[in-house]
Design an enzyme around this catalytic site. Structure first.
Site, PDB file in Angstrom:
ATOM      1  N   HIS A 100       0.834  -1.304  -0.025  1.00 51.62           N
ATOM      2  CA  HIS A 100      -0.062  -0.066   0.056  1.00 51.62           C
ATOM      3  C   HIS A 100       0.673   1.230  -0.207  1.00 51.62           C
ATOM      4  O   HIS A 100       1.847   1.155   0.692  1.00 51.62           O
ATOM      5  CB  HIS A 100      -1.113   0.146   1.164  1.00 51.62           C
ATOM      6  CG  HIS A 100      -0.082  -0.207   2.674  1.00 51.62           C
ATOM      7  ND1 HIS A 100       0.227  -1.677   3.089  1.00 51.62           N
ATOM      8  CD2 HIS A 100      -0.054   0.614   3.484  1.00 51.62           C
ATOM      9  CE1 HIS A 100       0.662  -1.472   4.020  1.00 51.62           C
ATOM     10  NE2 HIS A 100       0.843  -0.390   4.501  1.00 51.62           N
ATOM     11  N   HIS A 102       0.803   5.026   1.211  1.00 51.10           N
ATOM     12  CA  HIS A 102       0.433   6.266   1.932  1.00 51.10           C
ATOM     13  C   HIS A 102       0.452   7.415   0.986  1.00 51.10           C
ATOM     14  O   HIS A 102       1.321   7.845   0.820  1.00 51.10           O
ATOM     15  CB  HIS A 102       1.167   6.366   3.517  1.00 51.10           C
ATOM     16  CG  HIS A 102       0.966   5.060   4.324  1.00 51.10           C
ATOM     17  ND1 HIS A 102       0.123   5.200   5.243  1.00 51.10           N
ATOM     18  CD2 HIS A 102       1.716   3.850   4.155  1.00 51.10           C
ATOM     19  CE1 HIS A 102       0.593   3.753   6.098  1.00 51.10           C
ATOM     20  NE2 HIS A 102       1.451   3.197   5.270  1.00 51.10           N
TER      21      HIS A 102
HETATM   22  P1  AMP Z   1       1.589   0.011   7.238  1.00 52.64           P
HETATM   23  O1  AMP Z   1       2.168   0.429   8.921  1.00 52.64           O
HETATM   24  O2  AMP Z   1       2.806   0.907   6.431  1.00 52.64           O
HETATM   25  O3  AMP Z   1       1.651  -1.301   6.973  1.00 52.64           O
HETATM   26  O4  AMP Z   1       0.351   0.641   7.180  1.00 52.64           O
HETATM   27  C1  AMP Z   1      -0.906   0.119   7.691  1.00 52.64           C
HETATM   28  C2  AMP Z   1      -1.946   1.131   7.611  1.00 52.64           C
HETATM   29  O5  AMP Z   1      -3.127   0.670   7.679  1.00 52.64           O
HETATM   30  C3  AMP Z   1      -1.830   1.957   9.047  1.00 52.64           C
HETATM   31  O6  AMP Z   1      -1.733   3.368   8.849  1.00 52.64           O
HETATM   32  C4  AMP Z   1      -3.134   1.420   9.755  1.00 52.64           C
HETATM   33  O7  AMP Z   1      -3.592   2.728  10.397  1.00 52.64           O
HETATM   34  C5  AMP Z   1      -4.116   1.105   8.399  1.00 52.64           C
HETATM   35  N1  AMP Z   1      -5.124   0.510   8.791  1.00 52.64           N
HETATM   36  C6  AMP Z   1      -5.163  -0.630   9.713  1.00 52.64           C
HETATM   37  N2  AMP Z   1      -6.422  -1.246   9.377  1.00 52.64           N
HETATM   38  C7  AMP Z   1      -7.229  -0.462   8.590  1.00 52.64           C
HETATM   39  C8  AMP Z   1      -8.473  -0.408   8.222  1.00 52.64           C
HETATM   40  N3  AMP Z   1      -9.608  -1.428   8.670  1.00 52.64           N
HETATM   41  N4  AMP Z   1      -9.026   0.338   7.309  1.00 52.64           N
HETATM   42  C9  AMP Z   1      -8.081   1.531   6.879  1.00 52.64           C
HETATM   43  N5  AMP Z   1      -6.811   1.516   7.106  1.00 52.64           N
HETATM   44  C10 AMP Z   1      -6.632   0.554   8.096  1.00 52.64           C
END
Ligand code: AMP
Ligand code: ZN
Length: 114
Positions: A100, A102
């Site tokens: 993903h 950001h």
């Molecule tokens: P990373 O730390 O780069 O893997 O980012 C994962 C992101 O997913 C974090 O910023 C979380 O806040 C976000 N996240 C986790 N669960 C959800 C969800 N159900 N919907 C939207 N974002 C989420």
């Protein structure tokens, strides 16, 4: 792969706050935003980390940038600026193992990131 949170959002098994959706890419607001604008942009096809990219994935990864540009414009942050981040594996802070991007915006970003 069945346990992947972002695949479940893609499949509608978990509700996401969707802001962009086409054949290849989905984008939704981060549930724990780190900036006034914090959107996650994913390829619909499950790829766990940047390390798992293979030949032929250049197009989809390039498309994430194009979608980021589109969303930034829609949110009105193009000119002020925005940051795009992809974390790879634990030390970078990756917690969801479906690639993903950001998109963070609407506040002043610090550098270097912590
Ligand atoms: P990373 O730390 O780069 O893997 O980012 C994962 C992101 O997913 C974090 O910023 C979380 O806040 C976000 N996240 C986790 N669960 C959800 C969800 N159900 N919907 C939207 N974002 C989420
Ligand atoms: Zn997935």
């Amino acid at each position: 792969m069945n346990d992947c949170l972002f695949c479940k959002i893609r499949d509608g098994e978990i509700q996401g706050d969707i802001v962009f959706d086409d054949d290849d890419v989905l984008a939704f607001n981060d549930v724990n935003p780190q900036a006034p604008v914090h959107v996650l942009i994913i390829p619909k096809r499950h790829i766990s980390t940047l390390n798992d990219l293979t030949d032929g994935d250049e197009a989809i990864m390039g498309k994430l940038f194009s979608v980021a540009k589109t969303i930034a414009a829609q949110r009105g942050v193009s000119e002020d600026g925005y940051r795009l981040v992809v974390n790879c594996n634990q030390k970078a802070g990756q917690t969801v193992f479906h690639i993903h991007m950001h998109l963070l915006a609407d506040r002043v970003m610090r550098w270097p990131p912590g």
